[in-house]
Write an enzyme that holds these catalytic residues in place. Sequence first.
Site, mmCIF file in Angstrom:
data_model
loop_
_atom_site.group_PDB
_atom_site.id
_atom_site.type_symbol
_atom_site.label_atom_id
_atom_site.label_comp_id
_atom_site.label_asym_id
_atom_site.label_seq_id
_atom_site.Cartn_x
_atom_site.Cartn_y
_atom_site.Cartn_z
ATOM 1 N N SER A 49 3.926 -2.037 5.056
ATOM 2 C CA SER A 49 3.664 -0.602 5.186
ATOM 3 C C SER A 49 3.829 -0.093 6.616
ATOM 4 O O SER A 49 4.117 1.087 6.822
ATOM 5 C CB SER A 49 2.250 -0.288 4.686
ATOM 6 O OG SER A 49 1.288 -1.067 5.383
ATOM 7 N N GLY A 64 2.300 -2.849 1.151
ATOM 8 C CA GLY A 64 1.572 -3.890 0.440
ATOM 9 C C GLY A 64 2.248 -5.245 0.451
ATOM 10 O O GLY A 64 1.703 -6.211 -0.097
ATOM 11 N N ASN A 88 -0.746 -8.224 5.900
ATOM 12 C CA ASN A 88 -1.441 -8.182 4.609
ATOM 13 C C ASN A 88 -1.973 -9.556 4.209
ATOM 14 O O ASN A 88 -3.006 -9.647 3.541
ATOM 15 C CB ASN A 88 -0.507 -7.632 3.524
ATOM 16 C CG ASN A 88 -0.290 -6.135 3.671
ATOM 17 O OD1 ASN A 88 -1.218 -5.391 3.954
ATOM 18 N ND2 ASN A 88 0.952 -5.699 3.504
ATOM 19 N N ASP A 143 -7.500 5.453 7.820
ATOM 20 C CA ASP A 143 -7.819 4.088 7.408
ATOM 21 C C ASP A 143 -7.997 3.142 8.585
ATOM 22 O O ASP A 143 -8.426 2.001 8.434
ATOM 23 C CB ASP A 143 -6.777 3.540 6.435
ATOM 24 C CG ASP A 143 -5.355 3.506 7.031
ATOM 25 O OD1 ASP A 143 -5.213 3.627 8.269
ATOM 26 O OD2 ASP A 143 -4.396 3.352 6.258
ATOM 27 N N HIS A 197 -3.026 2.168 9.826
ATOM 28 C CA HIS A 197 -1.647 2.645 9.910
ATOM 29 C C HIS A 197 -1.492 3.713 10.993
ATOM 30 O O HIS A 197 -2.265 4.674 11.033
ATOM 31 C CB HIS A 197 -1.197 3.199 8.552
ATOM 32 C CG HIS A 197 -1.200 2.172 7.478
ATOM 33 N ND1 HIS A 197 -2.271 1.989 6.625
ATOM 34 C CD2 HIS A 197 -0.259 1.250 7.122
ATOM 35 C CE1 HIS A 197 -1.992 0.999 5.785
ATOM 36 N NE2 HIS A 197 -0.781 0.541 6.069
#
Length: 244
Positions: free
Chosen positions: A68, A106, A134, A217, A220
């Site tokens: 991402s 993801g 991730n 979040d 990012h």
Amino acid sequence: MLKLKIRQLLLNFNTIVTKIFLKFCYFSLFLFLFSCGSDTVKKENSSESANIEATKSQTKTILFFGDSLTAGYGLEDVNDAFPALIQNKIDSLSLDYTVINSGLSGETTAGGKNRINWVLNQKIDVFVLELGANDGLRGVPLAETRANLQAIIDVVLEKNAATKIILAGMQLPPNMGQDYTEEFKSIFPELAKKNNLALIPFLLEDVGGIAELNQADGIHPTVEGQKNVANNVWAVLESIISLE
């Protein structure tokens, strides 16, 4: 008297036929020369087209293969993601490279290993590998992350040994535990050294942990944060493409 007239008529007839024949020869010669000239023009046009196609084919490719962070998750415009900013930088310098954003939100190293062969259906001159974050956030065994990254590197080089690979280093927040965090961080420089790859020490340098440069979040980058990420990438990429 009659014979004289007949001879005169035959003489006139022969003269006319001769003139017609000569005109026919001249016309045929003209058609031949015109045809040759037309073929020459066609050949020149064909050569020019071939040269244009050859020039197009000389454009080199930089592929960003990641998650991402590469895909530009959360941004309203993918052109604000760092791969697009790198393309802008390249264009401003009139360099003959095309950037491909192959980021998938993801994505894990296992997922990257599974889709790498499909991505390599195109010729790639510079391959920027940005995966692993991730894995770390999910607590994937570190040996598995390391093995998957190595497998991706192996496949890229098997496809084209001349491809330049840049490995993007990643770090984790401390809540994953000190041992796990430190070993995770070491994966990237160790793989870079083992495979003689260029290394971006930490992709999110001057971005990670800075609230105003990250989305809600906290993971990012924002539009401004992406600019810093692009600078981190360019600091390594610039020297690679200058050698191409």
